[in-house]
Design an enzyme around this catalytic site. Structure first.
Site, mmCIF file in Angstrom:
data_model
loop_
_atom_site.group_PDB
_atom_site.id
_atom_site.type_symbol
_atom_site.label_atom_id
_atom_site.label_comp_id
_atom_site.label_asym_id
_atom_site.label_seq_id
_atom_site.Cartn_x
_atom_site.Cartn_y
_atom_site.Cartn_z
ATOM 1 N N SER A 174 21.819 -22.345 -6.415
ATOM 2 C CA SER A 174 22.451 -21.213 -7.090
ATOM 3 C C SER A 174 23.141 -21.690 -8.369
ATOM 4 O O SER A 174 23.924 -22.642 -8.336
ATOM 5 C CB SER A 174 23.482 -20.547 -6.180
ATOM 6 O OG SER A 174 24.247 -19.604 -6.906
ATOM 7 N N ASN A 176 25.395 -20.164 -9.898
ATOM 8 C CA ASN A 176 26.729 -19.574 -9.970
ATOM 9 C C ASN A 176 27.798 -20.368 -9.227
ATOM 10 O O ASN A 176 28.978 -20.043 -9.309
ATOM 11 C CB ASN A 176 26.687 -18.145 -9.413
ATOM 12 C CG ASN A 176 25.689 -17.272 -10.141
ATOM 13 O OD1 ASN A 176 25.668 -17.239 -11.364
ATOM 14 N ND2 ASN A 176 24.838 -16.586 -9.400
ATOM 15 N N ASN A 241 14.689 -20.814 -7.718
ATOM 16 C CA ASN A 241 15.837 -19.984 -8.020
ATOM 17 C C ASN A 241 15.830 -19.651 -9.512
ATOM 18 O O ASN A 241 14.875 -19.966 -10.220
ATOM 19 C CB ASN A 241 17.128 -20.730 -7.645
ATOM 20 C CG ASN A 241 18.233 -19.786 -7.180
ATOM 21 O OD1 ASN A 241 18.434 -18.721 -7.747
ATOM 22 N ND2 ASN A 241 18.955 -20.188 -6.153
#
Length: 338
Positions: A174, A176, A241
């Site tokens: 990810s 983030n 991703n």
């Protein structure tokens, strides 16, 4: 079915959150008939606990769907799950999409719960859901977990929740979560895979385990991960991703924005990785491909490069349900000509 693309549509639930886009029960039924005729696999018809109107809409839609699987949205609360179950009882098959807020901000100010309390809440609600539906769980560390402690978050989540899962995704990619992608190194992957497989071997439930990778790593990183997957009992990989490539962001004039890039810009990089992984990964392992799928050609491109399953995210946002219709129509044409 490795050759089938499963589409999960949220138009009748997410769509209502847009200003001026609320729909009556009859309007939802009309839309659901179109989706059912198109062959969309899963249709999230509403949030049954939210209002009598939403409950009625989900209930009526569940009665008429012949091809699609109706789905209801639910918070991780027993009353929500019970409402979903009751509204969907007329369907031959159905799904319940359940969620709980897990960001530090939500837990502190909205839920007023600790990490442990949230985890206990998830477990309690999964007990009500896992018996009646297929369950996939994506695990990763909290955004504010120090990198040295992230390993513990993965282990804790897996050991507490795997008994309810049919498959578990180890998300080490990810964009983030600060420093998360540093965990895509050989030492950490070897350690976390070993611990999770060992935990799975000791339990009664044996969910499939996948590693989800980023599209921004050097080839050697993927080769290292492939070797680990081939040498262990982990089931496969998810490629890829979203991208946090600074050069790519600069080209698109979004270098100052947080988060990852998705959509067409990922096509070349994700396909390059898919090609590399397919060449080296053992045949029995599963490859789930994502990134840059926006039309029939890019969908089949993933399959031709060796993907067993394909996911569509941004392409569906921009192209809408018509993209699904085109893919399904092309599938039927291929089957009739074979």
């Amino acid at each position: 079915d490795k050759e089938k693309l499963y589409i999960f549509d949220t138009t009748m639930r997410d769509g209502e959150q847009s200003p001026g886009a609320s729909m009556s029960v009859e309007e939802k039924i009309q839309i659901s008939r179109v989706f059912d005729e198109m062959g969309i696999d899963i249709v999230e018809a509403g949030f049954p606990i939210a209002s009598p109107g939403d409950f009625e809409a989900v209930s009526e839609i569940s009665k008429i769907m012949k091809n699609s699987i109706p789905c209801g949205l639910s918070r991780a609360l027993k009353k929500d799950i019970d409402a979903c179950h009751e509204s969907l009882k007329h369907a031959q098959r159905f799904r319940i999409h359940t969620f709980i807020s897990t960001s530090p901000l939500h837990m502190k100010h909205k839920l007023e719960m600790t990490n442990e309390q949230v985890l206990d809440a998830i477990k309690e609600r999964l007990k009500n859901t896992a018996k009646i539906t297929c369950m996939g769980i994506n695990i990763g560390p909290n955004k504010d977990t120090p990198i040295d402690n992230m390993r513990d978050d993965y282990i804790k989540c897996y050991e507490e929740l795997s008994e309810f899962a049919d498959f578990v995704t180890i998300n080490v990619s990810s964009p983030n979560t600060p420093e998360l992608r540093q965990l895509q190194d050989q030492k950490f992957i070897t350690e976390i895979v070993s611990l999770l497989v060992e935990s799975r071997n000791k339990s009664k439930k044996n969910p499939k385990i996948f590693i989800k990778l980023s599209p921004d790593e050097k080839d050697q990183t993927y080769l290292d991960v492939i070797r680990i997957v081939n040498q262990t009992h982990i089931d496969g990989v998810i490629l890829t991703n979203t991208s946090n490539n600074l050069q790519l962001k600069s080209t698109l004039n979004v270098s100052s924005l947080e988060g990852g890039l998705s959509g067409k810009v990922l096509r070349n990089s994700s396909n390059k990785i898919l090609r590399l992984v397919k060449e080296k990964l053992n045949e029995e392992k599963i490859i789930v491909a994502a990134g840059g799928v926006f039309d029939v050609d890019s969908y089949y491109e993933k399959l031709d490069l060796g993907a067993d399953l394909v996911q569509i995210y941004t392409g569906f946002v921009y192209e809408g349900p018509n993209l699904v219709k085109k893919i399904i129509k092309h599938d039927k044409q291929k089957l009739s000509n074979s």
